[in-house]
Design a protein around this motif. Sequence first.
Motif, PDB file in Angstrom:
ATOM      1  N   ILE A 273      19.074   9.230 -12.537  1.00  0.00           N
ATOM      2  CA  ILE A 273      17.906  10.124 -12.612  1.00  0.00           C
ATOM      3  C   ILE A 273      16.792   9.468 -13.417  1.00  0.00           C
ATOM      4  O   ILE A 273      15.623   9.500 -13.019  1.00  0.00           O
ATOM      5  CB  ILE A 273      18.310  11.489 -13.218  1.00  0.00           C
ATOM      6  N   GLU A 274      17.143   8.868 -14.543  1.00  0.00           N
ATOM      7  CA  GLU A 274      16.142   8.168 -15.349  1.00  0.00           C
ATOM      8  C   GLU A 274      15.521   7.001 -14.585  1.00  0.00           C
ATOM      9  O   GLU A 274      14.312   6.785 -14.639  1.00  0.00           O
ATOM     10  CB  GLU A 274      16.763   7.661 -16.648  1.00  0.00           C
ATOM     11  N   LYS A 275      16.356   6.279 -13.859  1.00  0.00           N
ATOM     12  CA  LYS A 275      15.849   5.174 -13.045  1.00  0.00           C
ATOM     13  C   LYS A 275      14.870   5.679 -11.989  1.00  0.00           C
ATOM     14  O   LYS A 275      13.822   5.078 -11.764  1.00  0.00           O
ATOM     15  CB  LYS A 275      16.998   4.426 -12.368  1.00  0.00           C
ATOM     16  N   ALA A 276      15.221   6.776 -11.343  1.00  0.00           N
ATOM     17  CA  ALA A 276      14.363   7.330 -10.296  1.00  0.00           C
ATOM     18  C   ALA A 276      13.016   7.776 -10.864  1.00  0.00           C
ATOM     19  O   ALA A 276      11.968   7.514 -10.266  1.00  0.00           O
ATOM     20  CB  ALA A 276      15.058   8.496  -9.599  1.00  0.00           C
ATOM     21  N   ILE A 277      13.053   8.421 -12.015  1.00  0.00           N
ATOM     22  CA  ILE A 277      11.813   8.898 -12.632  1.00  0.00           C
ATOM     23  C   ILE A 277      10.922   7.719 -13.015  1.00  0.00           C
ATOM     24  O   ILE A 277       9.727   7.695 -12.710  1.00  0.00           O
ATOM     25  CB  ILE A 277      12.119   9.781 -13.860  1.00  0.00           C
ATOM     26  N   LYS A 278      11.491   6.741 -13.678  1.00  0.00           N
ATOM     27  CA  LYS A 278      10.715   5.574 -14.100  1.00  0.00           C
ATOM     28  C   LYS A 278      10.188   4.785 -12.898  1.00  0.00           C
ATOM     29  O   LYS A 278       9.052   4.336 -12.888  1.00  0.00           O
ATOM     30  CB  LYS A 278      11.551   4.673 -15.006  1.00  0.00           C
ATOM     31  N   THR A 279      11.032   4.633 -11.887  1.00  0.00           N
ATOM     32  CA  THR A 279      10.615   3.895 -10.693  1.00  0.00           C
ATOM     33  C   THR A 279       9.485   4.620  -9.969  1.00  0.00           C
ATOM     34  O   THR A 279       8.537   3.983  -9.504  1.00  0.00           O
ATOM     35  CB  THR A 279      11.819   3.704  -9.744  1.00  0.00           C
ATOM     36  N   ASN A 280       9.562   5.937  -9.884  1.00  0.00           N
ATOM     37  CA  ASN A 280       8.496   6.704  -9.233  1.00  0.00           C
ATOM     38  C   ASN A 280       7.171   6.565  -9.973  1.00  0.00           C
ATOM     39  O   ASN A 280       6.111   6.449  -9.346  1.00  0.00           O
ATOM     40  CB  ASN A 280       8.884   8.171  -9.112  1.00  0.00           C
ATOM     41  N   LYS A 281       7.217   6.582 -11.284  1.00  0.00           N
ATOM     42  CA  LYS A 281       5.993   6.417 -12.070  1.00  0.00           C
ATOM     43  C   LYS A 281       5.377   5.038 -11.859  1.00  0.00           C
ATOM     44  O   LYS A 281       4.159   4.899 -11.728  1.00  0.00           O
ATOM     45  CB  LYS A 281       6.280   6.651 -13.552  1.00  0.00           C
ATOM     46  N   ILE A 282       6.224   4.028 -11.822  1.00  0.00           N
ATOM     47  CA  ILE A 282       5.724   2.667 -11.609  1.00  0.00           C
ATOM     48  C   ILE A 282       5.158   2.528 -10.195  1.00  0.00           C
ATOM     49  O   ILE A 282       4.112   1.917  -9.994  1.00  0.00           O
ATOM     50  CB  ILE A 282       6.831   1.630 -11.892  1.00  0.00           C
ATOM     51  N   GLU A 283       5.836   3.108  -9.213  1.00  0.00           N
ATOM     52  CA  GLU A 283       5.346   3.059  -7.836  1.00  0.00           C
ATOM     53  C   GLU A 283       3.975   3.735  -7.715  1.00  0.00           C
ATOM     54  O   GLU A 283       3.100   3.240  -7.009  1.00  0.00           O
ATOM     55  CB  GLU A 283       6.331   3.747  -6.886  1.00  0.00           C
ATOM     56  N   LEU A 284       3.799   4.843  -8.404  1.00  0.00           N
ATOM     57  CA  LEU A 284       2.507   5.529  -8.394  1.00  0.00           C
ATOM     58  C   LEU A 284       1.422   4.645  -8.986  1.00  0.00           C
ATOM     59  O   LEU A 284       0.310   4.556  -8.447  1.00  0.00           O
ATOM     60  CB  LEU A 284       2.598   6.847  -9.165  1.00  0.00           C
ATOM     61  N   SER A 285       1.740   3.950 -10.069  1.00  0.00           N
ATOM     62  CA  SER A 285       0.780   3.031 -10.675  1.00  0.00           C
ATOM     63  C   SER A 285       0.436   1.886  -9.734  1.00  0.00           C
ATOM     64  O   SER A 285      -0.733   1.515  -9.589  1.00  0.00           O
ATOM     65  CB  SER A 285       1.336   2.466 -11.983  1.00  0.00           C
ATOM     66  N   ILE A 286       1.442   1.348  -9.082  1.00  0.00           N
ATOM     67  CA  ILE A 286       1.214   0.240  -8.146  1.00  0.00           C
ATOM     68  C   ILE A 286       0.336   0.694  -6.991  1.00  0.00           C
ATOM     69  O   ILE A 286      -0.627   0.012  -6.612  1.00  0.00           O
ATOM     70  CB  ILE A 286       2.558  -0.325  -7.638  1.00  0.00           C
ATOM     71  N   MET A 287       0.647   1.846  -6.419  1.00  0.00           N
ATOM     72  CA  MET A 287      -0.144   2.358  -5.303  1.00  0.00           C
ATOM     73  C   MET A 287      -1.585   2.630  -5.719  1.00  0.00           C
ATOM     74  O   MET A 287      -2.518   2.365  -4.952  1.00  0.00           O
ATOM     75  CB  MET A 287       0.490   3.622  -4.728  1.00  0.00           C
ATOM     76  N   SER A 288      -1.774   3.136  -6.932  1.00  0.00           N
ATOM     77  CA  SER A 288      -3.120   3.419  -7.424  1.00  0.00           C
ATOM     78  C   SER A 288      -3.943   2.150  -7.580  1.00  0.00           C
ATOM     79  O   SER A 288      -5.108   2.096  -7.179  1.00  0.00           O
ATOM     80  CB  SER A 288      -3.064   4.150  -8.762  1.00  0.00           C
ATOM     81  N   ILE A 289      -3.333   1.125  -8.149  1.00  0.00           N
ATOM     82  CA  ILE A 289      -4.040  -0.147  -8.329  1.00  0.00           C
ATOM     83  C   ILE A 289      -4.365  -0.766  -6.976  1.00  0.00           C
ATOM     84  O   ILE A 289      -5.489  -1.231  -6.739  1.00  0.00           O
ATOM     85  CB  ILE A 289      -3.214  -1.120  -9.195  1.00  0.00           C
ATOM     86  N   LYS A 290      -3.394  -0.754  -6.067  1.00  0.00           N
ATOM     87  CA  LYS A 290      -3.636  -1.340  -4.751  1.00  0.00           C
ATOM     88  C   LYS A 290      -4.733  -0.589  -4.008  1.00  0.00           C
ATOM     89  O   LYS A 290      -5.556  -1.191  -3.324  1.00  0.00           O
ATOM     90  CB  LYS A 290      -2.340  -1.332  -3.926  1.00  0.00           C
ATOM     91  N   TYR A 291      -4.748   0.727  -4.109  1.00  0.00           N
ATOM     92  CA  TYR A 291      -5.780   1.517  -3.437  1.00  0.00           C
ATOM     93  C   TYR A 291      -7.153   1.250  -4.051  1.00  0.00           C
ATOM     94  O   TYR A 291      -8.126   1.047  -3.336  1.00  0.00           O
ATOM     95  CB  TYR A 291      -5.438   3.002  -3.522  1.00  0.00           C
ATOM     96  N   THR A 292      -7.222   1.240  -5.367  1.00  0.00           N
ATOM     97  CA  THR A 292      -8.504   1.056  -6.040  1.00  0.00           C
ATOM     98  C   THR A 292      -9.111  -0.296  -5.743  1.00  0.00           C
ATOM     99  O   THR A 292     -10.309  -0.405  -5.477  1.00  0.00           O
ATOM    100  CB  THR A 292      -8.335   1.223  -7.561  1.00  0.00           C
ATOM    101  N   PHE A 293      -8.289  -1.338  -5.785  1.00  0.00           N
ATOM    102  CA  PHE A 293      -8.811  -2.700  -5.611  1.00  0.00           C
ATOM    103  C   PHE A 293      -8.622  -3.238  -4.196  1.00  0.00           C
ATOM    104  O   PHE A 293      -8.846  -4.416  -3.951  1.00  0.00           O
ATOM    105  CB  PHE A 293      -8.143  -3.637  -6.624  1.00  0.00           C
ATOM    106  N   CYS A 294      -8.217  -2.386  -3.252  1.00  0.00           N
ATOM    107  CA  CYS A 294      -8.056  -2.767  -1.839  1.00  0.00           C
ATOM    108  C   CYS A 294      -7.155  -3.987  -1.689  1.00  0.00           C
ATOM    109  O   CYS A 294      -7.481  -4.944  -0.976  1.00  0.00           O
ATOM    110  CB  CYS A 294      -9.407  -3.041  -1.196  1.00  0.00           C
ATOM    111  N   LEU A 295      -6.022  -3.963  -2.347  1.00  0.00           N
ATOM    112  CA  LEU A 295      -5.075  -5.074  -2.257  1.00  0.00           C
ATOM    113  C   LEU A 295      -4.122  -4.873  -1.107  1.00  0.00           C
ATOM    114  O   LEU A 295      -3.806  -3.845  -0.692  1.00  0.00           O
ATOM    115  CB  LEU A 295      -4.293  -5.221  -3.564  1.00  0.00           C
TER     116      LEU A 295
END
Length: 64
Positions: free
Chosen positions: A42-64
Amino acid sequence: MYKQIYKWFNYSNDDIRVAQNQVDSLEKRKIDIDTNENLTNIEKAIKTNKIELSIMSIKYTFCL
């Protein structure tokens, strides 16, 4: 085509490079979390989801 123009107009090459480095480090962090045996699933899933959200946000913002 539109993404390339938007990226060129709004961000410098240094901005893009820093964003890509941040995405790479977050990907490495995600792998570290998946291999950490001290965390529950459960802890892994929560942490992984937060990191995935950060990655998606950066990729969307900078069009990567």
